[in-house]
Design an enzyme around this catalytic site. Sequence first.
Site, PDB file in Angstrom:
ATOM      1  N   LEU A   1       6.967  -8.690   3.110  1.00 56.17           N
ATOM      2  CA  LEU A   1       6.133  -9.845   2.779  1.00 56.17           C
ATOM      3  C   LEU A   1       6.941 -11.064   2.352  1.00 56.17           C
ATOM      4  O   LEU A   1       6.382 -12.143   2.166  1.00 56.17           O
ATOM      5  CB  LEU A   1       5.133  -9.460   1.687  1.00 56.17           C
ATOM      6  CG  LEU A   1       4.055  -8.462   2.129  1.00 56.17           C
ATOM      7  CD1 LEU A   1       3.471  -7.752   0.918  1.00 56.17           C
ATOM      8  CD2 LEU A   1       2.956  -9.143   2.925  1.00 56.17           C
TER       9      LEU A   1
ATOM     10  N   TYR B   1       8.453 -13.470 -14.345  1.00 60.32           N
ATOM     11  CA  TYR B   1       7.364 -12.716 -13.709  1.00 60.32           C
ATOM     12  C   TYR B   1       6.018 -13.266 -14.190  1.00 60.32           C
ATOM     13  O   TYR B   1       5.095 -13.520 -13.403  1.00 60.32           O
ATOM     14  CB  TYR B   1       7.510 -11.232 -14.065  1.00 60.32           C
ATOM     15  CG  TYR B   1       6.302 -10.386 -13.745  1.00 60.32           C
ATOM     16  CD1 TYR B   1       5.980 -10.057 -12.437  1.00 60.32           C
ATOM     17  CD2 TYR B   1       5.459  -9.909 -14.765  1.00 60.32           C
ATOM     18  CE1 TYR B   1       4.866  -9.277 -12.143  1.00 60.32           C
ATOM     19  CE2 TYR B   1       4.355  -9.126 -14.489  1.00 60.32           C
ATOM     20  CZ  TYR B   1       4.055  -8.815 -13.176  1.00 60.32           C
ATOM     21  OH  TYR B   1       2.949  -8.048 -12.887  1.00 60.32           O
TER      22      TYR B   1
ATOM     23  N   THR C   1       3.054   3.312 -12.764  1.00 61.62           N
ATOM     24  CA  THR C   1       3.416   3.292 -11.332  1.00 61.62           C
ATOM     25  C   THR C   1       4.943   3.231 -11.252  1.00 61.62           C
ATOM     26  O   THR C   1       5.627   3.498 -12.236  1.00 61.62           O
ATOM     27  CB  THR C   1       2.830   2.042 -10.624  1.00 61.62           C
ATOM     28  OG1 THR C   1       3.418   0.880 -11.219  1.00 61.62           O
ATOM     29  CG2 THR C   1       1.315   1.975 -10.729  1.00 61.62           C
TER      30      THR C   1
ATOM     31  N   ALA D   1       0.814  -1.228   0.000  1.00 65.22           N
ATOM     32  CA  ALA D   1       0.000   0.000   0.000  1.00 65.22           C
ATOM     33  C   ALA D   1       0.842   1.271   0.000  1.00 65.22           C
ATOM     34  O   ALA D   1       0.299   2.362   0.128  1.00 65.22           O
ATOM     35  CB  ALA D   1      -0.937  -0.021   1.212  1.00 65.22           C
TER      36      ALA D   1
ATOM     37  N   ILE E   1      -0.588   0.991  -7.292  1.00 66.06           N
ATOM     38  CA  ILE E   1      -1.959   0.465  -7.258  1.00 66.06           C
ATOM     39  C   ILE E   1      -2.423   0.273  -5.819  1.00 66.06           C
ATOM     40  O   ILE E   1      -3.552   0.631  -5.458  1.00 66.06           O
ATOM     41  CB  ILE E   1      -2.032  -0.864  -8.057  1.00 66.06           C
ATOM     42  CG1 ILE E   1      -1.735  -0.600  -9.537  1.00 66.06           C
ATOM     43  CG2 ILE E   1      -3.397  -1.534  -7.883  1.00 66.06           C
ATOM     44  CD1 ILE E   1      -1.556  -1.849 -10.390  1.00 66.06           C
TER      45      ILE E   1
HETATM   46  O1  NJP Z   1       3.880  -1.662  -8.483  1.00 61.91           O
HETATM   47  P1  NJP Z   1       4.802  -0.712  -7.580  1.00 61.91           P
HETATM   48  P2  NJP Z   1       2.322  -1.577  -8.887  1.00 61.91           P
HETATM   49  N1  NJP Z   1       7.210  -6.622   1.159  1.00 61.91           N
HETATM   50  O2  NJP Z   1       6.183  -1.176  -7.859  1.00 61.91           O
HETATM   51  C1  NJP Z   1       5.221  -3.613  -2.446  1.00 61.91           C
HETATM   52  C2  NJP Z   1       0.633  -5.755 -10.628  1.00 61.91           C
HETATM   53  N2  NJP Z   1       0.729  -5.224 -11.978  1.00 61.91           N
HETATM   54  O3  NJP Z   1       1.564  -0.768  -7.961  1.00 61.91           O
HETATM   55  O4  NJP Z   1       7.796  -2.586   0.335  1.00 61.91           O
HETATM   56  C3  NJP Z   1       6.209  -5.739   1.218  1.00 61.91           C
HETATM   57  O5  NJP Z   1       4.463   0.716  -7.831  1.00 61.91           O
HETATM   58  C4  NJP Z   1       5.893  -2.258  -2.540  1.00 61.91           C
HETATM   59  O6  NJP Z   1       6.126  -1.726  -1.245  1.00 61.91           O
HETATM   60  P3  NJP Z   1       7.587  -1.441  -0.589  1.00 61.91           P
HETATM   61  C5  NJP Z   1       1.970  -6.061  -9.998  1.00 61.91           C
HETATM   62  O7  NJP Z   1       2.480  -7.313 -10.389  1.00 61.91           O
HETATM   63  C6  NJP Z   1       1.247  -3.987 -12.248  1.00 61.91           C
HETATM   64  O8  NJP Z   1       2.258  -1.273 -10.322  1.00 61.91           O
HETATM   65  O9  NJP Z   1       7.384  -0.158   0.145  1.00 61.91           O
HETATM   66  N3  NJP Z   1       5.767  -5.041   0.170  1.00 61.91           N
HETATM   67  C7  NJP Z   1       4.828  -1.449  -3.263  1.00 61.91           C
HETATM   68  O10 NJP Z   1       3.902  -0.945  -2.338  1.00 61.91           O
HETATM   69  C8  NJP Z   1       1.627  -6.017  -8.530  1.00 61.91           C
HETATM   70  O11 NJP Z   1       1.146  -7.269  -8.088  1.00 61.91           O
HETATM   71  C9  NJP Z   1       1.325  -3.553 -13.565  1.00 61.91           C
HETATM   72  O12 NJP Z   1       8.583  -1.381  -1.687  1.00 61.91           O
HETATM   73  C10 NJP Z   1       6.390  -5.230  -1.005  1.00 61.91           C
HETATM   74  C11 NJP Z   1       4.169  -2.475  -4.159  1.00 61.91           C
HETATM   75  O13 NJP Z   1       4.509  -3.779  -3.650  1.00 61.91           O
HETATM   76  C12 NJP Z   1       0.512  -4.985  -8.453  1.00 61.91           C
HETATM   77  O14 NJP Z   1       0.036  -4.799  -9.780  1.00 61.91           O
HETATM   78  C13 NJP Z   1       0.899  -4.356 -14.589  1.00 61.91           C
HETATM   79  C14 NJP Z   1       7.444  -6.138  -1.150  1.00 61.91           C
HETATM   80  C15 NJP Z   1       4.644  -2.362  -5.590  1.00 61.91           C
HETATM   81  O15 NJP Z   1       4.367  -1.089  -6.077  1.00 61.91           O
HETATM   82  C16 NJP Z   1       0.946  -3.634  -7.914  1.00 61.91           C
HETATM   83  O16 NJP Z   1       1.985  -3.121  -8.729  1.00 61.91           O
HETATM   84  C17 NJP Z   1       0.406  -5.588 -14.306  1.00 61.91           C
HETATM   85  C18 NJP Z   1       7.860  -6.849  -0.002  1.00 61.91           C
HETATM   86  N4  NJP Z   1       8.885  -7.711  -0.014  1.00 61.91           N
HETATM   87  C19 NJP Z   1       0.311  -6.021 -12.999  1.00 61.91           C
HETATM   88  N5  NJP Z   1       7.864  -6.097  -2.440  1.00 61.91           N
HETATM   89  C20 NJP Z   1       1.877  -2.230 -13.960  1.00 61.91           C
HETATM   90  N6  NJP Z   1       2.170  -1.316 -13.033  1.00 61.91           N
HETATM   91  O17 NJP Z   1       2.042  -1.972 -15.161  1.00 61.91           O
HETATM   92  C21 NJP Z   1       7.097  -5.196  -3.067  1.00 61.91           C
HETATM   93  O18 NJP Z   1       0.014  -6.362 -15.316  1.00 61.91           O
HETATM   94  N7  NJP Z   1       6.196  -4.673  -2.215  1.00 61.91           N
END
Ligand code: NJP
Length: 251
Positions: free
Chosen positions: A62, A157, A194, A10, A14
């Site tokens: 996570l 991915y 994003t 969050a 997204i």
């Molecule tokens: O990605 P991004 P989106 N522990 O990089 C978190 C899918 N999707 O919003 O920990 C906890 O801006 C990270 O938080 P932080 C995509 O596969 C996207 O675009 O603070 N949290 C951040 O809040 C994904 O499932 C597109 O770094 C962890 C978030 O995840 C979803 O949409 C296209 C973490 C990522 O924010 C949201 O993606 C598509 C961890 N270990 C599918 N690792 C697209 N943008 O084009 C990451 O087809 N996060």
Amino acid sequence: KGRVALVTGASVGIGAAVARALVQHGMKVVGCARSVDKIEKLAAECQSAGYQGTLIPYKCDLSSEEEILSMFSAIKTLHQGVDVCINNAGLARPESLLSGKTDGWRTMIDVNILALSICTREAYQSMKERNVDDGHIININSMSGHRVVPSSVVHFYSATKYAVTALTEGLRQELREAKTHIRASCISPGLVETEFAFRLHDKNPEKAAATYESIKCLKAEDIASAVTFVLSVPPHMQIGDIQIRPVEQVS
Ligand code: NJP
């Protein structure tokens, strides 16, 4: 309104848009990510906007099951449990099949598949022990979970997102076998502007910027509105999957 929702990832993108939308709809949202400071900022914004709901920031990596389990026990203490779980956190690393690094593959498996599965199980158990029969688990999947694009950087991915497709359908079947009315849905976006591509191409930000400049992309808010739609349908209706692509996206 008044229901408790967990939104993973969050802090930005997204997940942040989904958390904001749910707070606006009056839900008690717990938003988790590693960059908890960004969620704190979002919570303050929601508060000053006068939204009806609340956003509680929770720091959680996570990729650690221990941290996920601690988070669920904190939610139990705070709000008794969850009614809605939005498995949004996800990432892509540019590791091809022929020369990618195992660690990169593992990171994607840990977050995109394992964390989603652990959160799903814990959310279900939380709903079951409180007799919540109208719970909802929504997975943010991808168009890459439905077809393989000819780009080696995202093949692995894509495989993790195919797993999300299978897990969502498997979950739907298990929920029926468990004779509950808890619902399972997924939302599969195409290109959304994003930080996602910047994290994917972290060594080449120009490439990431070019991705988003190539076509008129979706906005994170477009996906958030799909989430609120899925949550708004009558209890006898279950949305399986919503595929949303920018009009200009070819593949
Ligand atoms: O990605 P991004 P989106 N522990 O990089 C978190 C899918 N999707 O919003 O920990 C906890 O801006 C990270 O938080 P932080 C995509 O596969 C996207 O675009 O603070 N949290 C951040 O809040 C994904 O499932 C597109 O770094 C962890 C978030 O995840 C979803 O949409 C296209 C973490 C990522 O924010 C949201 O993606 C598509 C961890 N270990 C599918 N690792 C697209 N943008 O084009 C990451 O087809 N996060």
